[in-house]
Design a protein around this motif. Structure first.
Motif, short mmCIF file in Angstrom:
data_model
loop_
_atom_site.label_atom_id
_atom_site.label_comp_id
_atom_site.label_asym_id
_atom_site.label_seq_id
_atom_site.Cartn_x
_atom_site.Cartn_y
_atom_site.Cartn_z
N TYR A 92 27.05 41.91 -16.87
CA TYR A 92 27.91 43.09 -16.79
C TYR A 92 29.36 42.63 -16.64
O TYR A 92 29.65 41.58 -16.07
CB TYR A 92 27.55 43.95 -15.57
CG TYR A 92 26.22 44.66 -15.67
CD1 TYR A 92 25.04 44.03 -15.30
CD2 TYR A 92 26.16 45.98 -16.12
CE1 TYR A 92 23.82 44.68 -15.38
CE2 TYR A 92 24.93 46.64 -16.21
CZ TYR A 92 23.78 45.98 -15.84
OH TYR A 92 22.57 46.64 -15.93
N TYR A 130 20.70 39.96 -16.71
CA TYR A 130 21.63 40.92 -17.30
C TYR A 130 23.05 40.43 -17.04
O TYR A 130 23.33 39.87 -15.99
CB TYR A 130 21.48 42.30 -16.64
CG TYR A 130 20.06 42.81 -16.54
CD1 TYR A 130 19.21 42.36 -15.54
CD2 TYR A 130 19.57 43.75 -17.45
CE1 TYR A 130 17.91 42.82 -15.43
CE2 TYR A 130 18.26 44.21 -17.34
CZ TYR A 130 17.44 43.74 -16.34
OH TYR A 130 16.16 44.21 -16.24
N GLN A 174 33.09 43.99 -15.15
CA GLN A 174 33.74 44.99 -14.32
C GLN A 174 35.25 44.85 -14.43
O GLN A 174 35.82 43.82 -14.07
CB GLN A 174 33.32 44.88 -12.85
CG GLN A 174 33.89 45.99 -11.97
CD GLN A 174 33.37 45.93 -10.55
OE1 GLN A 174 33.15 44.87 -9.98
NE2 GLN A 174 33.13 47.10 -9.96
N GLU A 207 14.56 47.32 -10.67
CA GLU A 207 15.58 47.00 -9.67
C GLU A 207 16.37 45.80 -10.16
O GLU A 207 15.80 44.79 -10.55
CB GLU A 207 14.92 46.69 -8.33
CG GLU A 207 14.15 47.85 -7.75
CD GLU A 207 13.40 47.48 -6.48
OE1 GLU A 207 12.81 48.38 -5.88
OE2 GLU A 207 13.42 46.30 -6.11
N GLN A 208 17.70 45.91 -10.11
CA GLN A 208 18.55 44.81 -10.55
C GLN A 208 19.36 44.31 -9.36
O GLN A 208 19.98 45.09 -8.64
CB GLN A 208 19.47 45.26 -11.68
CG GLN A 208 18.71 45.60 -12.95
CD GLN A 208 19.61 45.90 -14.13
OE1 GLN A 208 20.78 45.52 -14.17
NE2 GLN A 208 19.04 46.58 -15.12
N TYR A 209 19.34 43.00 -9.17
CA TYR A 209 20.02 42.35 -8.06
C TYR A 209 21.17 41.52 -8.61
O TYR A 209 20.96 40.65 -9.46
CB TYR A 209 19.03 41.49 -7.27
CG TYR A 209 17.96 42.33 -6.63
CD1 TYR A 209 16.78 42.63 -7.31
CD2 TYR A 209 18.16 42.90 -5.38
CE1 TYR A 209 15.81 43.44 -6.75
CE2 TYR A 209 17.20 43.72 -4.81
CZ TYR A 209 16.03 44.00 -5.50
OH TYR A 209 15.09 44.82 -4.94
N PHE A 210 22.36 41.83 -8.14
CA PHE A 210 23.58 41.25 -8.69
C PHE A 210 24.01 39.99 -7.95
O PHE A 210 23.88 39.89 -6.73
CB PHE A 210 24.71 42.27 -8.63
CG PHE A 210 24.64 43.33 -9.70
CD1 PHE A 210 23.66 44.31 -9.65
CD2 PHE A 210 25.54 43.33 -10.76
CE1 PHE A 210 23.58 45.28 -10.65
CE2 PHE A 210 25.47 44.31 -11.75
CZ PHE A 210 24.48 45.27 -11.69
N GLY A 211 24.58 39.07 -8.71
CA GLY A 211 25.19 37.90 -8.13
C GLY A 211 26.59 38.20 -7.63
O GLY A 211 27.06 39.33 -7.75
N PRO A 212 27.29 37.19 -7.09
CA PRO A 212 28.61 37.40 -6.51
C PRO A 212 29.72 37.53 -7.55
O PRO A 212 30.83 37.91 -7.21
CB PRO A 212 28.82 36.15 -5.65
CG PRO A 212 27.98 35.12 -6.31
CD PRO A 212 26.79 35.83 -6.86
N PHE A 249 29.57 39.89 -13.87
CA PHE A 249 28.41 39.81 -12.98
C PHE A 249 27.15 39.52 -13.78
O PHE A 249 26.95 40.03 -14.88
CB PHE A 249 28.22 41.12 -12.22
CG PHE A 249 29.25 41.38 -11.17
CD1 PHE A 249 30.25 42.31 -11.38
CD2 PHE A 249 29.22 40.69 -9.97
CE1 PHE A 249 31.21 42.56 -10.42
CE2 PHE A 249 30.18 40.93 -8.99
CZ PHE A 249 31.17 41.87 -9.22
N LYS A 257 33.20 30.59 -9.34
CA LYS A 257 33.59 31.82 -8.65
C LYS A 257 34.87 32.39 -9.27
O LYS A 257 35.03 33.60 -9.42
CB LYS A 257 33.80 31.54 -7.17
CG LYS A 257 33.89 32.79 -6.31
CD LYS A 257 33.85 32.44 -4.84
CE LYS A 257 34.04 33.65 -3.95
NZ LYS A 257 32.99 34.65 -4.14
N LEU A 303 35.94 40.89 -13.80
CA LEU A 303 34.84 40.28 -13.04
C LEU A 303 33.60 40.33 -13.92
O LEU A 303 33.29 41.39 -14.51
CB LEU A 303 34.57 41.08 -11.77
CG LEU A 303 35.36 40.72 -10.53
CD1 LEU A 303 35.22 41.81 -9.48
CD2 LEU A 303 34.90 39.39 -9.97
#
Lengths: 115, 113
Positions: free
Chosen positions: A35, A33, A37, A103-108, A90, A9, A88
């Motif tokens: 990314y 994917y 930030q 549709e893309q679903y992001f982790g924490p 992701f 984390k 960050l």
């Protein structure tokens, strides 16, 4: 909870070091994917893997590399770290079915701090 | 080069009011436009998405309006609630060029009770 998991984390390391970020996609998803930030660059696409193969590359530095393993988890390797790499990171995954594959679903996310 | 421009950067709205966030894009090859909601310390969560052959899409209190000729799209949050306080990102994708998302700069929304 999106179903995408990321570890660790938080990560604090020094300049010049190398770190590995890990991502497990949602069950059944083949695409992963990465990314980045940051405050100055916003959310930026780095790289995409599909079923173990690299599919698309964005603004990913040569010091960064990624791979996707046979069990579909992915790792992002960051080397020769600089202060500006603090951000960050992701991971996201997308479904394999044709109707929802965009549709893309992001982790924490993993918060990387380079000191 | 900012391919997706988002405005405003921040927004304060009273509970029950309407939040409106606008995005403009340059690449006419973009053909998928999602919106994401992000709370502090969390990853972006897919909220709603639209294709360019549709002018409006509504899901609950969230509506996307799309204007292809103007290359603009917007998110309307109706009956805004304090729990909607978050950062919202528009994004765009050119499906034929790989599924990478190009994000706008984000809008921080604060809903006052």
């Amino acid at each position: 909870d999106s179903g995408v998991t990321q570890t660790p984390k938080h990560l604090i390391t020094a300049t010049g070091q190398r770190v590995t970020l890990r991502c497990s996609p949602r069950s059944g998803d083949l695409s992963v994917y990465w990314y980045q930030q940051s405050l100055d660059q916003g959310l930026q696409f780095l790289i995409q893997y599909y079923n173990g193969e690299e599919r698309a590359k964005g603004n990913i530095l040569e010091r960064f590399s990624a791979q996707q393993f046979p069990d579909l988890h992915s790792e992002l390797n960051l080397s020769s770290l600089e202060l500006g790499d603090s951000a960050l990171y992701f991971c996201a995954s997308s479904p394999r079915d044709r109707g929802n594959r965009y549709e893309q679903y992001f982790g924490p996310g993993t918060r990387l701090t380079v000191t | 080069q900012q391919q997706v421009k988002q405005s405003p950067q921040s927004l304060i709205v009273q509970k029950g009011g309407i939040s409106i966030i606008n995005c403009a894009y340059e690449n006419t090859a973009f053909d998928y436009f999602p919106w994401y909601q992000q709370f502090p310390g969390k990853g972006p969560a897919l909220l709603i998405a639209i294709r360019p052959d549709v002018s409006e899409k509504k899901e609950g209190r969230f509506t996307i309006s799309f204007n292809k000729s103007a290359k603009q799209f917007s998110l309307h949050i109706m009956d805004s609630q304090p729990g909607d306080s978050a950062t919202y990102f528009c994004a765009a994708m050119e499906k034929a060029a790989g599924n990478k998302l190009t994000f706008g700069g984000g809008t921080r929304v604060l809903v006052k009770p």
